[in-house]
Write a protein that holds these residues in place. Structure first.
Motif, PDB file in Angstrom:
ATOM      1  N   ALA A  10       5.885   3.071  12.330  1.00  0.00           N
ATOM      2  CA  ALA A  10       6.358   4.021  13.342  1.00  0.00           C
ATOM      3  C   ALA A  10       7.884   4.097  13.338  1.00  0.00           C
ATOM      4  CB  ALA A  10       5.851   3.606  14.717  1.00  0.00           C
ATOM      5  N   GLN A  11       8.546   2.941  13.143  1.00  0.00           N
ATOM      6  CA  GLN A  11      10.002   2.951  13.084  1.00  0.00           C
ATOM      7  C   GLN A  11      10.509   3.763  11.893  1.00  0.00           C
ATOM      8  OE1 GLN A  11      10.871  -1.292  13.105  1.00  0.00           O
ATOM      9  NE2 GLN A  11      11.578  -1.175  15.219  1.00  0.00           N
ATOM     10  N   ILE A  12       9.847   3.621  10.741  1.00  0.00           N
ATOM     11  CA  ILE A  12      10.262   4.382   9.558  1.00  0.00           C
ATOM     12  C   ILE A  12      10.082   5.876   9.791  1.00  0.00           C
ATOM     13  CG2 ILE A  12       9.703   4.824   7.138  1.00  0.00           C
ATOM     14  CD1 ILE A  12       8.991   1.896   6.853  1.00  0.00           C
ATOM     15  N   ILE A  13       8.967   6.252  10.388  1.00  0.00           N
ATOM     16  CA  ILE A  13       8.719   7.675  10.657  1.00  0.00           C
ATOM     17  C   ILE A  13       9.765   8.223  11.625  1.00  0.00           C
ATOM     18  CG2 ILE A  13       7.096   9.314  11.667  1.00  0.00           C
ATOM     19  CD1 ILE A  13       4.835   7.536  10.604  1.00  0.00           C
ATOM     20  N   LEU A  14      10.090   7.466  12.676  1.00  0.00           N
ATOM     21  CA  LEU A  14      11.106   7.918  13.628  1.00  0.00           C
ATOM     22  C   LEU A  14      12.469   8.045  12.954  1.00  0.00           C
ATOM     23  CD1 LEU A  14      10.166   5.850  16.830  1.00  0.00           C
ATOM     24  CD2 LEU A  14       9.850   8.312  16.436  1.00  0.00           C
ATOM     25  N   ILE A  56      11.924   7.043  -1.808  1.00  0.00           N
ATOM     26  CA  ILE A  56      10.827   6.476  -2.609  1.00  0.00           C
ATOM     27  C   ILE A  56      10.551   5.037  -2.183  1.00  0.00           C
ATOM     28  CG2 ILE A  56      10.175   5.757  -4.936  1.00  0.00           C
ATOM     29  CD1 ILE A  56      11.671   8.199  -6.000  1.00  0.00           C
ATOM     30  N   GLY A  57      11.637   4.265  -1.975  1.00  0.00           N
ATOM     31  CA  GLY A  57      11.458   2.887  -1.517  1.00  0.00           C
ATOM     32  C   GLY A  57      10.810   2.817  -0.152  1.00  0.00           C
ATOM     33  N   LEU A  58      11.194   3.707   0.762  1.00  0.00           N
ATOM     34  CA  LEU A  58      10.570   3.717   2.093  1.00  0.00           C
ATOM     35  C   LEU A  58       9.089   4.066   2.019  1.00  0.00           C
ATOM     36  CD1 LEU A  58      13.163   5.344   4.531  1.00  0.00           C
ATOM     37  CD2 LEU A  58      12.530   2.942   4.298  1.00  0.00           C
ATOM     38  N   LEU A  59       8.748   5.029   1.170  1.00  0.00           N
ATOM     39  CA  LEU A  59       7.329   5.374   1.016  1.00  0.00           C
ATOM     40  C   LEU A  59       6.531   4.186   0.484  1.00  0.00           C
ATOM     41  CD1 LEU A  59       7.564   9.010  -0.423  1.00  0.00           C
ATOM     42  CD2 LEU A  59       6.927   8.314   1.895  1.00  0.00           C
ATOM     43  N   ARG A  60       7.116   3.437  -0.440  1.00  0.00           N
ATOM     44  CA  ARG A  60       6.426   2.249  -0.952  1.00  0.00           C
ATOM     45  C   ARG A  60       6.271   1.186   0.134  1.00  0.00           C
ATOM     46  NH1 ARG A  60       2.529   0.511  -4.141  1.00  0.00           N
ATOM     47  NH2 ARG A  60       2.896  -1.623  -4.875  1.00  0.00           N
ATOM     48  N   VAL A  62       6.036   1.799   3.350  1.00  0.00           N
ATOM     49  CA  VAL A  62       4.979   2.284   4.256  1.00  0.00           C
ATOM     50  C   VAL A  62       3.602   2.009   3.659  1.00  0.00           C
ATOM     51  CG1 VAL A  62       3.970   4.374   5.247  1.00  0.00           C
ATOM     52  CG2 VAL A  62       6.439   4.017   5.340  1.00  0.00           C
ATOM     53  N   TRP A  63       3.451   2.264   2.378  1.00  0.00           N
ATOM     54  CA  TRP A  63       2.169   2.026   1.720  1.00  0.00           C
ATOM     55  C   TRP A  63       1.774   0.550   1.793  1.00  0.00           C
ATOM     56  CZ3 TRP A  63      -1.928   4.553  -0.090  1.00  0.00           C
ATOM     57  CH2 TRP A  63      -2.793   3.886  -0.944  1.00  0.00           C
ATOM     58  N   LEU A  64       2.721  -0.333   1.548  1.00  0.00           N
ATOM     59  CA  LEU A  64       2.434  -1.767   1.599  1.00  0.00           C
ATOM     60  C   LEU A  64       2.119  -2.223   3.029  1.00  0.00           C
ATOM     61  CD1 LEU A  64       5.134  -3.145  -0.868  1.00  0.00           C
ATOM     62  CD2 LEU A  64       2.664  -3.005  -1.251  1.00  0.00           C
ATOM     63  N   LEU A  65       2.839  -1.688   4.007  1.00  0.00           N
ATOM     64  CA  LEU A  65       2.556  -2.048   5.401  1.00  0.00           C
ATOM     65  C   LEU A  65       1.153  -1.633   5.806  1.00  0.00           C
ATOM     66  CD1 LEU A  65       5.969  -1.147   7.093  1.00  0.00           C
ATOM     67  CD2 LEU A  65       4.998  -3.434   6.802  1.00  0.00           C
ATOM     68  N   LEU A  66       0.759  -0.426   5.440  1.00  0.00           N
ATOM     69  CA  LEU A  66      -0.601   0.027   5.759  1.00  0.00           C
ATOM     70  C   LEU A  66      -1.637  -0.797   5.004  1.00  0.00           C
ATOM     71  CD1 LEU A  66      -0.059   3.901   5.740  1.00  0.00           C
ATOM     72  CD2 LEU A  66      -0.238   2.376   7.720  1.00  0.00           C
ATOM     73  N   SER A  67      -1.309  -1.201   3.785  1.00  0.00           N
ATOM     74  CA  SER A  67      -2.226  -2.040   3.009  1.00  0.00           C
ATOM     75  C   SER A  67      -2.439  -3.388   3.686  1.00  0.00           C
ATOM     76  CB  SER A  67      -1.673  -2.234   1.590  1.00  0.00           C
ATOM     77  OG  SER A  67      -2.481  -3.151   0.852  1.00  0.00           O
ATOM     78  N   TYR A  68      -1.363  -4.005   4.161  1.00  0.00           N
ATOM     79  CA  TYR A  68      -1.499  -5.303   4.828  1.00  0.00           C
ATOM     80  C   TYR A  68      -2.191  -5.166   6.183  1.00  0.00           C
ATOM     81  CZ  TYR A  68       1.251  -7.829   1.392  1.00  0.00           C
ATOM     82  OH  TYR A  68       1.682  -8.423   0.239  1.00  0.00           O
ATOM     83  N   ALA A  69      -1.992  -4.044   6.851  1.00  0.00           N
ATOM     84  CA  ALA A  69      -2.724  -3.810   8.098  1.00  0.00           C
ATOM     85  C   ALA A  69      -4.222  -3.724   7.827  1.00  0.00           C
ATOM     86  CB  ALA A  69      -2.219  -2.535   8.768  1.00  0.00           C
ATOM     87  N   ARG A  70      -4.607  -3.056   6.746  1.00  0.00           N
ATOM     88  CA  ARG A  70      -6.019  -2.967   6.383  1.00  0.00           C
ATOM     89  C   ARG A  70      -6.570  -4.346   5.976  1.00  0.00           C
ATOM     90  NH1 ARG A  70      -5.239   0.649   3.220  1.00  0.00           N
ATOM     91  NH2 ARG A  70      -5.100  -0.483   1.252  1.00  0.00           N
ATOM     92  N   GLU A  71      -5.774  -5.113   5.232  1.00  0.00           N
ATOM     93  CA  GLU A  71      -6.202  -6.461   4.836  1.00  0.00           C
ATOM     94  C   GLU A  71      -6.388  -7.358   6.062  1.00  0.00           C
ATOM     95  OE1 GLU A  71      -7.018  -7.718   2.001  1.00  0.00           O
ATOM     96  OE2 GLU A  71      -6.346  -6.258   0.520  1.00  0.00           O
ATOM     97  N   GLN A  72      -5.493  -7.233   7.039  1.00  0.00           N
ATOM     98  CA  GLN A  72      -5.612  -8.046   8.243  1.00  0.00           C
ATOM     99  C   GLN A  72      -6.849  -7.669   9.047  1.00  0.00           C
ATOM    100  OE1 GLN A  72      -3.683 -10.664   9.084  1.00  0.00           O
ATOM    101  NE2 GLN A  72      -5.076 -11.018  10.791  1.00  0.00           N
ATOM    102  N   ALA A  73      -7.180  -6.385   9.085  1.00  0.00           N
ATOM    103  CA  ALA A  73      -8.397  -5.960   9.781  1.00  0.00           C
ATOM    104  C   ALA A  73      -9.635  -6.553   9.111  1.00  0.00           C
ATOM    105  CB  ALA A  73      -8.475  -4.438   9.810  1.00  0.00           C
ATOM    106  N   LEU A  74      -9.673  -6.566   7.782  1.00  0.00           N
ATOM    107  CA  LEU A  74     -10.798  -7.178   7.071  1.00  0.00           C
ATOM    108  C   LEU A  74     -10.834  -8.687   7.309  1.00  0.00           C
ATOM    109  CD1 LEU A  74     -10.556  -5.267   3.671  1.00  0.00           C
ATOM    110  CD2 LEU A  74     -12.273  -4.952   5.468  1.00  0.00           C
ATOM    111  N   LEU A  75      -9.687  -9.317   7.369  1.00  0.00           N
ATOM    112  CA  LEU A  75      -9.641 -10.757   7.629  1.00  0.00           C
ATOM    113  C   LEU A  75     -10.160 -11.079   9.022  1.00  0.00           C
ATOM    114  CD1 LEU A  75      -8.785 -13.608   6.800  1.00  0.00           C
ATOM    115  CD2 LEU A  75      -6.482 -13.071   7.600  1.00  0.00           C
TER     116      LEU A  75
END
Length: 317
Positions: A10-14, A56-60, A62-75
Motif C-alpha cells: 500500500a505504501q508503494i502504491i501511495l 522495475i525494482g519497485l514492481l519486483r 511488490v511481486w515478492l511482497l505479495l508472494s510472501y503474503a501468499r506463503e504466509q497464508a499457506l503456512l
C-alpha cells in the motif's frame, strides 16, 4: 507478517500515485527542471533510465511482497491443520509452496531413517530464496551509479561546450551547452538520490517480511513437522538421554544421603567416645572409694565388715 506485506504494498502504491499526481499538476516545473536543450535531451533519457529502473525494482518488490503474503497464508493454514491433527496438513496446497517443500523434505529424510538436520534445511531454503532477490539487489546497487554516470556524461558535454567557447569566445550557443550540461548533471544526481532513498526503504521492508516468514517457517518445522517424522532411533536416543538424566539425579540424591549418614556416624562415634570417657571416670571414682575405705580400716583398726556396712549406709543415705 501478512499485514506487514500488504502495508508495504500500500505504501508503494501511495508513493507512485503521489509521484504521478506531482508530475501531472507540476508539469511546467518538471520541464524547467530537466530543461529541454541539447544537454537537456540527454537529461531526459538518462533520468528516464534511472526512473525506469526504479519502477522495475519497485514492481519486483511488490511481486515478492505479495508472494510472501501468499506463503504466509499457506503456512497459517498448515499450522491450523497440524493443530487439528489432520493426517496430511498439506492437502490441496500448491507443490511449489515453501511449507509443502519443507514437509516433503522432512518426510523423505524420515523414510531414509536419516537424522533431521533442521539447520541444513534452513540454509537451503535461505539460499534458494536469496536467488529471488537478484534484480532487487541489482537495482539497489545501480541507482546511485547511474546518477554518477549521468553526472559524468553531462559534465563531459559541458566541457565540450567550454572547449568550443575557448575556440570562439563570441559563440553564445556553447555557453548554453555548458549551462545545460551542468543543469542536467544536477538533475540526474538528484533523481538518482531520491529514487535510491525510496527504493532502499522498501528493500528493507521486503527484507523484514522475508526474515519474519523464514522464522515462522522454522518455527512450524520445529513444532509441527519434525515431531510427525521422528524415527524409532530418535525416540530411543531421547529415552536413553532422559533415563541418563534421571539416573544422574538419583545418584546425586544417594550421594547426599550418604553424606548425611557419614555425618551421623561421626556424631555417633563422638557420643560413644564421650560415654567411654564417662564410664572410665566412674571406674576411677570407685577405685578412689576403695582406697579411702582401706585407709579408714587400717587407721581405726576396724573390721572389714564394719567398714563395708558403713560405706553401704553412706551410699544409701
Amino acid at each position: 507478517m501478512t499485514s506487514q506485506a500488504y502495508f508495504a504494498v500500500a505504501q508503494i502504491i501511495l508513493l507512485l500515485v503521489a509521484i504521478a499526481a506531482f508530475l501531472i499538476f507540476n508539469r511546467s516545473i518538471v520541464e524547467q527542471f530537466f530543461e529541454v536543450t541539447k544537454a537537456g535531451f540527454q537529461g531526459w533519457w538518462l533520468n528516464g533510465v534511472i526512473i525506469a529502473l526504479f519502477l522495475i525494482g519497485l514492481l519486483r518488490i511488490v511481486w515478492l511482497l505479495l508472494s510472501y503474503a501468499r506463503e504466509q497464508a499457506l503456512l497459517n493454514s498448515f499450522v491450523e491443520r497440524a493443530r487439528d491433527k489432520v493426517a496430511n496438513p498439506t492437502y490441496k496446497m500448491p507443490l511449489e509452496a515453501l511449507i509443502v517443500e519443507r514437509y516433503q523434505a522432512v518426510g523423505i529424510l524420515a523414510q531414509q531413517q536419516t537424522e533431521i538436520d533442521q539447520a541444513a534445511l534452513a540454509g537451503v531454503t535461505a539460499t534458494s530464496e536469496s536467488t529471488r532477490f537478484t534484480l532487487v539487489r541489482f537495482v539497489n546497487n545501480t541507482l546511485i551509479l547511474l546518477g554518477v554516470l549521468g553526472t559524468v556524461i553531462s559534465l563531459s558535454s559541458s566541457l565540450m561546450g567550454a572547449a568550443g567557447l575557448l575556440d570562439s569566445p563570441d559563440n553564445v550557443q556553447n555557453m548554453g551547452v555548458i549551462i545545460g550540461g551542468m543543469a542536467a548533471a544536477l538533475s540526474k544526481t538528484m533523481t538518482a538520490i531520491v529514487c535510491y532513498l525510496f527504493f532502499a526503504y522498501f528493500n528493507l521492508r521486503l527484507q523484514d517480511v522475508r526474515n519474519q516468514f523464514l522464522a515462522n517457517l522454522e518455527g512450524a518445522t520445529t513444532l509441527y513437522i519434525a515431531p510427525r517424522f521422528r524415527t524409532i532411533e530418535s525416540n530411543m536416543l531421547h529415552d536413553v538421554a532422559t533415563l541418563a538424566n534421571e539416573l544422574r539425579a538419583a545418584a546425586e540424591t544417594i550421594g547426599t544421603v550418604q553424606d548425611r549418614f557419614l555425618a551421623a556416624g561421626e556424631r555417633l562415634q563422638v557420643a560413644v567416645s564421650d560415654l567411654q570417657a564417662h564410664t572410665l571416670k566412674i571406674s576411677n571414682s570407685s577405685d578412689d572409694l576403695r582406697i579411702i575405705r582401706d585407709s579408714i580400716r587400717e587407721g581405726f583398726r576396724l573390721d572389714s565388715r564394719v567398714v563395708s556396712t558403713s560405706v553401704r549406709s553412706e551410699r544409701s543415705s
